[in-house]
Scaffold this active site. Sequence first.
Site, PDB file in Angstrom:
ATOM      1  CD  GLN A 128       1.144   9.474  -9.369  1.00  0.00           C
ATOM      2  OE1 GLN A 128       0.971   8.114  -9.411  1.00  0.00           O
ATOM      3  NE2 GLN A 128       0.289  10.094  -8.893  1.00  0.00           N
ATOM      4  N   GLY A 176      -2.095   5.102 -14.374  1.00  0.00           N
ATOM      5  CA  GLY A 176      -1.093   4.190 -15.370  1.00  0.00           C
ATOM      6  C   GLY A 176       0.107   5.246 -15.763  1.00  0.00           C
ATOM      7  CB  ILE A 177       1.580   8.479 -14.594  1.00  0.00           C
ATOM      8  CG1 ILE A 177       1.084   8.306 -13.328  1.00  0.00           C
ATOM      9  CG2 ILE A 177       0.158   8.339 -15.521  1.00  0.00           C
ATOM     10  CD1 ILE A 177       0.630   9.490 -12.881  1.00  0.00           C
ATOM     11  N   GLY A 178       2.301   5.365 -12.389  1.00  0.00           N
ATOM     12  CA  GLY A 178       3.468   5.519 -11.245  1.00  0.00           C
ATOM     13  C   GLY A 178       3.967   4.024 -11.758  1.00  0.00           C
ATOM     14  CG  ASP A 208      -2.180  -1.164   1.199  1.00  0.00           C
ATOM     15  OD1 ASP A 208      -1.953  -1.560  -0.322  1.00  0.00           O
ATOM     16  OD2 ASP A 208      -2.819  -1.258   2.079  1.00  0.00           O
ATOM     17  CB  CYS A 224      -1.057   1.244 -11.868  1.00  0.00           C
ATOM     18  SG  CYS A 224      -0.131   3.016 -12.311  1.00  0.00           S
ATOM     19  CB  SER A 225      -4.457   3.753  -9.739  1.00  0.00           C
ATOM     20  OG  SER A 225      -5.934   4.311  -9.629  1.00  0.00           O
TER      21      SER A 225
END
Length: 678
Positions: free
Chosen positions: A640, A599-601, A551, A596-597
């Site tokens: 990110q 779409g960058i990190g 997390d 991912c969520s």
Amino acid sequence: MAEVLTEAEREIVKEFVAIVKELQLHKNGDKKSWNEFTAVKFMMARKFDICRAVALFEAHEVMRRREGLIRFDPTSDALRSELETGKFSILPVRDDSGAAIAIFTAHKHVPLETSHQITLQGVIYQLDVALESLETQRHGIVFIYNMTGSKYANFDYELSQKMLNLLKGGYPARLKKVLIVSAPLWFKASFKIFQLFLREKLRDRLFMVTIPQLCSHIPTSSLPEELGGSFQVDHKAWLQHCLKSTINRCMDEISDSPSVTPSDNGPYNGFHLHHYNDSDMEENSDHHSDSVHEKYNSEEREKEVEVLKEAMIFDPPKNSDEPCPLTPESAVTDFTEDEENEKPLSSSTVSLSIWEDSVHTENSGGMTLEKFIEYLRMKGRKGLYQEYAEIKNTPPEGTFETSKLKVNQCKNRYTDVLCYDHSRVKLPIIDGDPYSDYINANYVDGYKQKRAFISTQGPLPKTFADFWRMIWDQESHVIVMTTKTVERGRVKCGQYWPAEENTVQEYEDFDVYNSAVEYFADYIVSNLVLTNKKENTSQEVCHMQFTSWPDFGVPSSALAMLDFRDKVRRKQSDAVQMIGSHWQGHPMGPPIVVHCSAGIGRTGTFITLDICINKLEATGLIDIVKTVEKIRAQRAYSIQMPDQYVFCHLALLEYALSRGLLEDVDLSGFNDDDSESE
């Protein structure tokens, strides 16, 4: 086998076999049949050091898959022609230490007439047979690169590099020496630079010699006549032996019990030689010569020749009309970003093969592993944070007009994570609606592969159907998901696929059926069937969800992510083979969809690692800064958080260690602060 090993060696071999079987079970979900004879090759190659042997085994598996060397037929037209050139052969003699002698005759190699894959298949095919000899396993191989009478037109730098990388760390044989014989002047100049890129242990085993100097390394009685020796090479007899040995090996695999025990009697292990004629070679031919991969290599070589002509970095030797080859530190590495863009690296200016358009190329520079380690020691975690801050503070170079349109805003998961107009994925328009082509997704280049990836956000319920439209339209067969659907009580991604086995979900014009689910320690693999109900046709899609990203922060161990990345590449390779001739694009297949969520990190982290690993394997160089900058130029804000940037560096180092590219690394001074990451 038992009588040639000591009791201690037999016990170590058993332990190695157990480890490899568990490794295969963890990665592939099954245990392949592994016999003691196969295991001994890896153990002898690494002097019965289990850790090093396991690393060699993994590197060997990666090399075979990457170069298309898993399965090949020596009777196919392309490979048969390659073998009959005699450019590579194993001699029926040994040096004083008992090492086998392999010879590559450069003047017989014509790069434009064959591909790297076929040439390497010819080499591996013969090496596999040579390694059936226990004496060769124990005493290793001396490799002679005979450049007598060769011209620059015979030289293929990339192929030579692949062969050296294969022999030094990707094949279960001990490389005792590399002898470069009668090197032309143009080669000697670049060789001095090339030596700087070799590990010290390998540099000590690599010699440039004349024919008279050969006898100081190999006795005259073990050299062929053309190299000042006393015997004539019978390459045809060697090929006959290889064919007979291969047939025996196949029969053993079918019966699952060895029917032939390798013997060291006679020059070719005492086998009765099979008559090697046209009927033998034409039977069961696979006719691979027209494959996409073959076309790719031919086109690439043509472009390589043109680039070499235009970008020489050495002056041609005096009294010679032959150009000099590019060294590993291509002149392109000294260009600024603008100057690179002015080079002929775009399909708009010259005709290139389909992957040379990628922004990530072998000529984009970088650091050797040794310099990379020094760089990490010098920078430390704090220095990498500062370096990332400079990258992050660079404003995006592109527009986001389509993402900002009011009609499209509801399709974005986050209002501040938009996609560039110049690289966005456009969906087929539905019912004449001009806005139906939008999805928050961008094409991202891979190493020497344009549009290797699609970076996208975690689908929203209202975009589930759009997501599957994209998968169908792009012909993608692998989806990489690097997040859970819910983390810290927050929804990170919608459940856009049926999670349970033998269940189906409908998404407008598409049905998605989950045929099987495999659970691993760090990821879940779901085998999906995507059906276009309008066309009444289907395609298989492998959904791969990495579940060990915490997390907060980044994974505590890079090995889990590296293992996951290897699995992704294997699934993509399997998909390409399954598609077959239907796929007319890049040999590495259609885009891999990564999300991912936002779409960058994590998405950017995964793609950065893949590109850097592929480049490291191909060139021995690393350049994370430029890689991240180029990814961010196609998918804004990729990578990110600073911890993700640091993770890429440490994971790449972990990869080099796991593959035996490094012995050990001391980064005790590397500051280990904790920061939150997506």
